[in-house]
Design a protein around this motif. Sequence first.
Motif, mmCIF file in Angstrom:
data_model
loop_
_atom_site.group_PDB
_atom_site.id
_atom_site.type_symbol
_atom_site.label_atom_id
_atom_site.label_comp_id
_atom_site.label_asym_id
_atom_site.label_seq_id
_atom_site.Cartn_x
_atom_site.Cartn_y
_atom_site.Cartn_z
ATOM 1 N N GLU A 136 -46.218 75.040 -49.541
ATOM 2 C CA GLU A 136 -44.916 74.628 -49.018
ATOM 3 C C GLU A 136 -43.889 74.307 -50.103
ATOM 4 O OE1 GLU A 136 -45.885 71.180 -46.775
ATOM 5 O OE2 GLU A 136 -47.167 72.257 -45.381
ATOM 6 N N GLY A 137 -44.374 73.882 -51.269
ATOM 7 C CA GLY A 137 -43.462 73.409 -52.303
ATOM 8 C C GLY A 137 -42.980 72.008 -51.967
ATOM 9 N N GLY A 138 -41.931 71.566 -52.596
ATOM 10 C CA GLY A 138 -41.317 70.291 -52.252
ATOM 11 C C GLY A 138 -42.029 69.066 -52.779
ATOM 12 N N PRO A 139 -41.983 67.967 -51.993
ATOM 13 C CA PRO A 139 -42.438 66.655 -52.462
ATOM 14 C C PRO A 139 -43.945 66.569 -52.729
ATOM 15 C CG PRO A 139 -41.817 66.546 -50.144
ATOM 16 C CD PRO A 139 -41.446 67.909 -50.646
ATOM 17 N N SER A 140 -44.722 67.481 -52.181
ATOM 18 C CA SER A 140 -46.161 67.419 -52.415
ATOM 19 C C SER A 140 -46.507 67.621 -53.886
ATOM 20 C CB SER A 140 -46.902 68.457 -51.563
ATOM 21 O OG SER A 140 -46.811 68.122 -50.200
ATOM 22 N N GLY A 141 -45.709 68.395 -54.587
ATOM 23 C CA GLY A 141 -45.923 68.598 -56.026
ATOM 24 C C GLY A 141 -45.750 67.301 -56.795
#
Length: 82
Positions: free
Chosen positions: A43-48
Amino acid sequence: MTRPNPNFDLTVEDVDLIETALCQSQKILSQRHLSYEHCAHVEGGPSGEKALRVGETLSRIQELLGRLSTRKTVSSPAAGVS
């Protein structure tokens, strides 16, 4: 203003309990880290960002476990017995 106490009176059993708790936390955080990395990849985003923070915490836990193990071995009465 209070100051932290640099002298700790911990038994080997106390250190064992701390190590056990850290290992359990490490297992939980490792699973979370993998999940965050997977989500970041998909998904990308804040999980990284979350994966990065959890990875840093895992590194600190591993470093602390190493220091505790070394300290326990050096401090243990049995360590001097051949």
